[in-house]
Design an enzyme around this catalytic site. Structure first.
Site, PDB file in Angstrom:
ATOM      1  N   LEU A   8      61.971  21.815  81.586  1.00  0.00           N
ATOM      2  CA  LEU A   8      62.498  21.751  80.177  1.00  0.00           C
ATOM      3  C   LEU A   8      61.499  22.346  79.123  1.00  0.00           C
ATOM      4  O   LEU A   8      60.333  21.953  79.014  1.00  0.00           O
ATOM      5  CB  LEU A   8      62.363  20.274  79.862  1.00  0.00           C
ATOM      6  CG  LEU A   8      63.143  19.230  81.010  1.00  0.00           C
ATOM      7  CD1 LEU A   8      63.317  17.847  80.431  1.00  0.00           C
ATOM      8  CD2 LEU A   8      64.573  19.861  81.412  1.00  0.00           C
ATOM      9  N   ARG A  15      55.381  18.519  66.646  1.00  0.00           N
ATOM     10  CA  ARG A  15      53.806  17.876  66.319  1.00  0.00           C
ATOM     11  C   ARG A  15      52.805  18.846  66.518  1.00  0.00           C
ATOM     12  O   ARG A  15      51.720  18.774  66.149  1.00  0.00           O
ATOM     13  CB  ARG A  15      53.821  16.736  67.380  1.00  0.00           C
ATOM     14  CG  ARG A  15      54.512  15.449  67.100  1.00  0.00           C
ATOM     15  CD  ARG A  15      54.835  14.508  68.303  1.00  0.00           C
ATOM     16  NE  ARG A  15      55.670  15.013  69.460  1.00  0.00           N
ATOM     17  CZ  ARG A  15      56.031  14.450  70.559  1.00  0.00           C
ATOM     18  NH1 ARG A  15      55.416  13.351  70.598  1.00  0.00           N
ATOM     19  NH2 ARG A  15      56.906  14.997  71.183  1.00  0.00           N
ATOM     20  N   ASP A 103      55.565  21.447  78.841  1.00  0.00           N
ATOM     21  CA  ASP A 103      54.466  21.234  78.073  1.00  0.00           C
ATOM     22  C   ASP A 103      53.652  20.484  78.739  1.00  0.00           C
ATOM     23  O   ASP A 103      52.470  19.831  78.234  1.00  0.00           O
ATOM     24  CB  ASP A 103      54.900  20.406  76.904  1.00  0.00           C
ATOM     25  CG  ASP A 103      55.319  18.922  76.851  1.00  0.00           C
ATOM     26  OD1 ASP A 103      55.646  18.575  78.146  1.00  0.00           O
ATOM     27  OD2 ASP A 103      55.493  18.347  75.932  1.00  0.00           O
ATOM     28  N   GLU A 154      60.778   4.478  76.336  1.00  0.00           N
ATOM     29  CA  GLU A 154      60.066   5.322  75.430  1.00  0.00           C
ATOM     30  C   GLU A 154      59.167   4.506  74.518  1.00  0.00           C
ATOM     31  O   GLU A 154      59.399   3.363  74.076  1.00  0.00           O
ATOM     32  CB  GLU A 154      61.041   6.074  74.628  1.00  0.00           C
ATOM     33  CG  GLU A 154      61.570   7.243  75.436  1.00  0.00           C
ATOM     34  CD  GLU A 154      60.487   8.012  76.321  1.00  0.00           C
ATOM     35  OE1 GLU A 154      59.988   8.757  75.429  1.00  0.00           O
ATOM     36  OE2 GLU A 154      60.385   7.830  77.483  1.00  0.00           O
ATOM     37  N   ASN A 226      51.538  17.771  73.159  1.00  0.00           N
ATOM     38  CA  ASN A 226      52.429  17.674  71.885  1.00  0.00           C
ATOM     39  C   ASN A 226      51.649  18.023  70.536  1.00  0.00           C
ATOM     40  O   ASN A 226      52.412  18.398  69.812  1.00  0.00           O
ATOM     41  CB  ASN A 226      52.698  16.020  71.872  1.00  0.00           C
ATOM     42  CG  ASN A 226      53.530  15.651  72.772  1.00  0.00           C
ATOM     43  OD1 ASN A 226      54.449  16.378  73.537  1.00  0.00           O
ATOM     44  ND2 ASN A 226      53.602  14.308  73.287  1.00  0.00           N
ATOM     45  N   ALA A 421      23.507  71.184  71.868  1.00  0.00           N
ATOM     46  CA  ALA A 421      23.706  70.108  70.580  1.00  0.00           C
ATOM     47  C   ALA A 421      24.149  70.679  69.472  1.00  0.00           C
ATOM     48  O   ALA A 421      24.130  71.513  68.859  1.00  0.00           O
ATOM     49  CB  ALA A 421      22.301  69.364  70.384  1.00  0.00           C
ATOM     50  N   ARG A 438      27.904  76.701  66.679  1.00  0.00           N
ATOM     51  CA  ARG A 438      27.162  76.045  65.226  1.00  0.00           C
ATOM     52  C   ARG A 438      26.517  77.252  64.606  1.00  0.00           C
ATOM     53  O   ARG A 438      26.107  78.182  65.011  1.00  0.00           O
ATOM     54  CB  ARG A 438      26.099  74.832  65.757  1.00  0.00           C
ATOM     55  CG  ARG A 438      24.915  75.502  66.505  1.00  0.00           C
ATOM     56  CD  ARG A 438      23.883  74.632  66.920  1.00  0.00           C
ATOM     57  NE  ARG A 438      22.618  75.062  67.498  1.00  0.00           N
ATOM     58  CZ  ARG A 438      22.090  74.463  68.647  1.00  0.00           C
ATOM     59  NH1 ARG A 438      22.394  73.364  69.075  1.00  0.00           N
ATOM     60  NH2 ARG A 438      20.846  74.957  68.865  1.00  0.00           N
TER      61      ARG A 438
END
Ligand code: UD1
Ligand code: CA
Length: 455
Positions: A8, A15, A103, A154, A226, A421, A438
């Site tokens: 379910l 809540r 849950d 309940e 909950n 480098a 460079r």
């Protein structure tokens, strides 16, 4: 005996005060509804149907890898109504159905098996799971006459006497499918909450003289989430359980209280995990690794003897005896070889790095394929993005990348080549060559004095 399950998961969960459905909140890194689905499967139940409603598309999305069926409950008129919405799934089936709330993620597999075995061996119409708890506020109460279960009431519908009952309903049941389908038709919503309670089916079956059984288990098995406080409680219980499994398997956790390991993580023996680590998803860690403080490792494979410190590793693989960190960030789809070194402030994205290659500090490697035995100087950047598209860089074996090199992708660096480098590399370097890219240094004699800047 044919077995299936209904879960379910259609409620919003008022809540928990959230914009997302309650069952998608995670416990130890996994959504509650997925815990329940996995629990069913681990107990040998293949056919699983999830009742969805609030946030249905989201719930479907998060459960899509698990190959379950769905039934829609458009309006949430109660747990009994939710089960009724699964009628199409149950119709024509002969056997038992486990009905579990989405849950309640903490049920042990042996408890689910006990419930089903008791149900089958006693030939019951329904067998429920209950637990004794000091403070059963909010839970349905199991009302017995001696040993026999009469009904469930309940919390909000309880009399003074019933409120004193400490045996709570876990909202986990095993039903005979046919008996359940008949009884569902008799549910009414004549109660304090105006809902169709699944719990009333117990009393209905009892009053028809059917066999109603109960299996009592410990409260930890049954916790229903909950509120956010219960979410934190569930997290702590599962964390302890998971950590204890790893301790039993020969993994050292220096401080289990601050070690967060997901349900599906595997760790080899003699691995030592220091405080404040988060290890999530389908991560597999080999034997004899050291995970020093403050790392997050998700959906990754860490081979044996790896050392990781204060780093983040996502959807990647780290080869044996490699060291990572401190402060490395290894992003998805990276594969690091064996005995390699990924040092401090190094970011690696969607790249392959070969065995024995050292990327020790302050470097970014993205969309690259790097060979073995290479050495990256400090501050190397793979420039993989031109503002429009990502490009690939390929670096051969045993190459030396000097400090502060830019590799403008797409570009290729041959085996055994060197880069001076400070170079910005834009074209291919052949095997065995040195690239310098460079400006040449120029010194201007006495410039500081001439400008009056000498101190
Ligand atoms: C439920 C039980 C209670 C038990 C407790 C244990 C009922 C009437 N009560 O109460 O006896 O002690 O669980 O945790 O069954 N859901 C739907 N559709 C609905 C209503 C709920 O799918 O119309 C789902 C929710 O998403 C949730 C589960 O059912 O996952 C349980 O619902 P919830 O409202 O949390 O029931 P509780 O009040 O906890
Ligand atoms: Ca609940």
């Amino acid at each position: 005996m044919y077995k299936c399950a209904l879960i379910l998961a259609a409620g919003q969960g008022k809540r928990i005060k959230s914009n997302i459905p309650k069952v998608l909140h995670k416990v130890c890194g996994k959504e509650m509804v997925n815990h329940v689905i996995d629990n069913m499967r681990n107990a040998g139940i293949e056919d699983v149907n999830v009742i969805i409603g609030k946030g249905a598309e989201l719930v479907k999305d998060y459960t899509k890898d698990r190959k379950v069926f769905y039934s829609m409950q458009e309006d949430q008129l109660g747990t009994g109504h939710a089960v009724k919405c699964g009628k199409d799934f149950l119709q024509g089936k002969d056997g038992i159905v486990a009905v579990f709330a989405g849950d309640a993620p903490l049920t042990k597999i042996e408890t689910i098996n006990n419930l089903m075995e008791e149900h089958i061996s006693k030939n019951n119409s329904v067998t429920l799971l209950s637990a004794y708890v000091k403070d059963p506020t909010g839970y349905g109460r199991i009302i017995r006459d001696g040993d026999e279960v009469l009904k469930i009431v309940e919390h909000k519908d309880c009399t003074e006497e019933e409120l004193k009952v400490k045996e709570m309903n876990a909202a986990m049941y095993c039903f005979d499918i046919k008996e359940l389908l008949v009884s569902l038709e008799e549910l009414s919503n004549d109660n304090t909450q105006g809902e169709y309670y699944l719990t009333d089916v117990i009393g209905i079956l009892k009053s028809k003289g059917k066999r109603v059984g109960a299996v009592v288990t410990d409260y930890e098995d049954t916790i229903g989430v909950n509120s956010r406080a219960q979410l934190a409680e569930a997290e702590e219980i599962l964390r302890n359980r998971i950590n204890n499994i790893h301790l039993d398997n020969g993994v050292t956790l220096i401080d289990p209280k601050t070690t967060y390991i997901g349900t599906d993580v595997q760790i080899g023996k003699d691995t030592i995990i220091y405080p404040n680590n988060i290890i999530e998803g389908k991560t597999i860690i080999g034997e004899g690794c050291t995970i020093l403080q403050n790392s997050r490792i998700k959906d990754s494979i860490i081979e044996q003897g790896v050392e990781i410190q204060a780093s983040i590793i996502l959807d990647s693989k780290i080869g044996e005896k490699t060291t990572v960190g401190p402060f490395a960030y290894i992003r998805p789809d990276s594969v690091i070889g064996k005995s390699a070194r990924i040092g401090d402030f190094v970011e690696i994205k969607k790249s392959i790095v070969g065995d024995n290659t050292k990327v020790s500090h302050l470097t970014y490697i993205g969309d690259a394929q790097v060979g073995s035995g290479c050495n990256f100087g400090c501050g190397t950047v793979v420039v993989n993005y031109d503002g429009k598209a990502k490009h690939k860089t390929i670096i051969g074996d045993n190459s030396f990348i000097g400090c502060n090199t830019n590799l403008i992708s797409p570009v290729e660096v041959g085996n055994n080549s060197y880069i001076a480098a400070g170079s910005t590399i834009t074209s291919k370097i052949e095997e065995g060559d040195l690239a310098i890219a460079r400006a040449k240094q120029r010194n201007i004699k006495g410039w500081v004095n001439k400008k009056g800047l000498m101190k």
